[in-house]
Design a protein around this motif. Structure first.
Motif, mmCIF file in Angstrom:
data_model
loop_
_atom_site.group_PDB
_atom_site.id
_atom_site.type_symbol
_atom_site.label_atom_id
_atom_site.label_comp_id
_atom_site.label_asym_id
_atom_site.label_seq_id
_atom_site.Cartn_x
_atom_site.Cartn_y
_atom_site.Cartn_z
ATOM 1 N N TYR A 6 0.859 -1.174 0.000
ATOM 2 C CA TYR A 6 0.000 0.000 0.000
ATOM 3 C C TYR A 6 0.899 1.229 0.000
ATOM 4 O O TYR A 6 1.876 1.283 0.734
ATOM 5 C CB TYR A 6 -0.902 0.009 1.239
ATOM 6 N N THR A 7 0.542 2.212 -0.832
ATOM 7 C CA THR A 7 1.366 3.411 -0.976
ATOM 8 C C THR A 7 0.483 4.642 -0.886
ATOM 9 O O THR A 7 -0.647 4.638 -1.389
ATOM 10 C CB THR A 7 2.088 3.398 -2.338
ATOM 11 N N ILE A 8 1.021 5.689 -0.251
ATOM 12 C CA ILE A 8 0.307 6.957 -0.187
ATOM 13 C C ILE A 8 1.315 8.094 -0.232
ATOM 14 O O ILE A 8 2.411 7.988 0.338
ATOM 15 C CB ILE A 8 -0.585 7.038 1.078
ATOM 16 N N GLU A 9 0.958 9.151 -0.954
ATOM 17 C CA GLU A 9 1.784 10.361 -1.015
ATOM 18 C C GLU A 9 1.331 11.304 0.093
ATOM 19 O O GLU A 9 0.124 11.547 0.248
ATOM 20 C CB GLU A 9 1.625 11.050 -2.378
ATOM 21 N N ILE A 10 2.292 11.838 0.841
ATOM 22 C CA ILE A 10 1.984 12.697 1.980
ATOM 23 C C ILE A 10 2.751 14.008 1.826
ATOM 24 O O ILE A 10 3.962 14.002 1.606
ATOM 25 C CB ILE A 10 2.352 11.995 3.304
ATOM 26 N N ASP A 11 2.038 15.110 1.954
ATOM 27 C CA ASP A 11 2.639 16.439 1.834
ATOM 28 C C ASP A 11 3.208 16.849 3.196
ATOM 29 O O ASP A 11 2.669 17.729 3.884
ATOM 30 C CB ASP A 11 1.590 17.446 1.348
ATOM 31 N N ALA A 12 4.272 16.156 3.580
ATOM 32 C CA ALA A 12 4.941 16.417 4.858
ATOM 33 C C ALA A 12 6.337 15.801 4.794
ATOM 34 O O ALA A 12 6.598 14.924 3.973
ATOM 35 C CB ALA A 12 4.153 15.808 6.018
ATOM 36 N N LEU A 109 4.917 7.085 1.485
ATOM 37 C CA LEU A 109 4.892 6.041 2.504
ATOM 38 C C LEU A 109 4.445 4.757 1.842
ATOM 39 O O LEU A 109 3.387 4.700 1.207
ATOM 40 C CB LEU A 109 3.935 6.412 3.640
ATOM 41 N N ILE A 110 5.275 3.715 1.976
ATOM 42 C CA ILE A 110 4.972 2.398 1.429
ATOM 43 C C ILE A 110 4.874 1.429 2.602
ATOM 44 O O ILE A 110 5.802 1.319 3.408
ATOM 45 C CB ILE A 110 6.074 1.923 0.461
ATOM 46 N N ALA A 111 3.754 0.741 2.690
ATOM 47 C CA ALA A 111 3.574 -0.309 3.692
ATOM 48 C C ALA A 111 3.535 -1.636 2.951
ATOM 49 O O ALA A 111 2.745 -1.815 2.023
ATOM 50 C CB ALA A 111 2.285 -0.098 4.471
ATOM 51 N N ARG A 112 4.419 -2.552 3.334
ATOM 52 C CA ARG A 112 4.525 -3.854 2.667
ATOM 53 C C ARG A 112 4.342 -4.934 3.730
ATOM 54 O O ARG A 112 5.084 -4.972 4.712
ATOM 55 C CB ARG A 112 5.887 -3.965 2.004
ATOM 56 N N ILE A 113 3.349 -5.794 3.521
ATOM 57 C CA ILE A 113 3.011 -6.813 4.505
ATOM 58 C C ILE A 113 3.110 -8.183 3.856
ATOM 59 O O ILE A 113 2.498 -8.424 2.811
ATOM 60 C CB ILE A 113 1.568 -6.615 5.031
ATOM 61 N N LYS A 114 3.892 -9.066 4.466
ATOM 62 C CA LYS A 114 3.914 -10.472 4.042
ATOM 63 C C LYS A 114 2.969 -11.198 4.991
ATOM 64 O O LYS A 114 3.214 -11.246 6.200
ATOM 65 C CB LYS A 114 5.320 -11.058 4.144
#
Length: 142
Positions: A6-12, A109-114
């Protein structure tokens, strides 16, 4: 094991995103997407044990494999907690990774879950809202 991402762009800045992820107060806020009242016990030091719990003392326990501040956090999930009792599971390399990459606009921000198949639907349903919560905290509250 299946890898979900899951990926999201954050203005911070990555520092603000990191704080939103791991500060005790903001952690409780963004993880409410998974379970209301979520919290953690432990420290974020590499090789330390963390407990991720709900208000009924249920959740999971994990080892911190990597903590590279403002860049990467990796946990290895070792088992579940039922009413405060740790129950080890044979989940193999069930890891949860958070990667922060600086961009021209802020931070990706990239969240990677196995994970095993049994948890896939839960993550698919909850992770997008959790990352939106991190975005809102990072951009508006910190």
């Amino acid at each position: 094991m299946e890898t979900l991402e899951y990926t999201i762009e954050i203005d911070a800045t990555s520092e603000k995103v990191w704080t939103a992820l791991w500060d005790e107060t903001s952690y409780r806020q963004w993880t409410s997407a998974f379970t209301k009242g979520s919290f953690y016990l432990g420290t974020w030091e590499e090789e330390s044990m963390m407990k991720f719990l709900d208000p009924e003392n249920n959740g999971m326990f994990s080892r911190v494999l990597k903590n590279d501040p403002n860049k990467e956090m990796v946990f290895l999930h070792l088992g579940e907690i039922f009413d405060g009792v740790e129950v080890p599971q044979d989940w193999g390399d069930a890891t949860e990774t958070y990667l922060l990459e600086e961009t021209e606009e802020g931070t990706k921000l990239i969240a990677r879950i196995k994970t095993s198949e049994e948890f896939k639907e839960f993550f698919e349903d909850k992770f997008p809202q959790a990352l939106q919560n991190v975005k809102n905290l990072s951009e508006n509250q910190l």
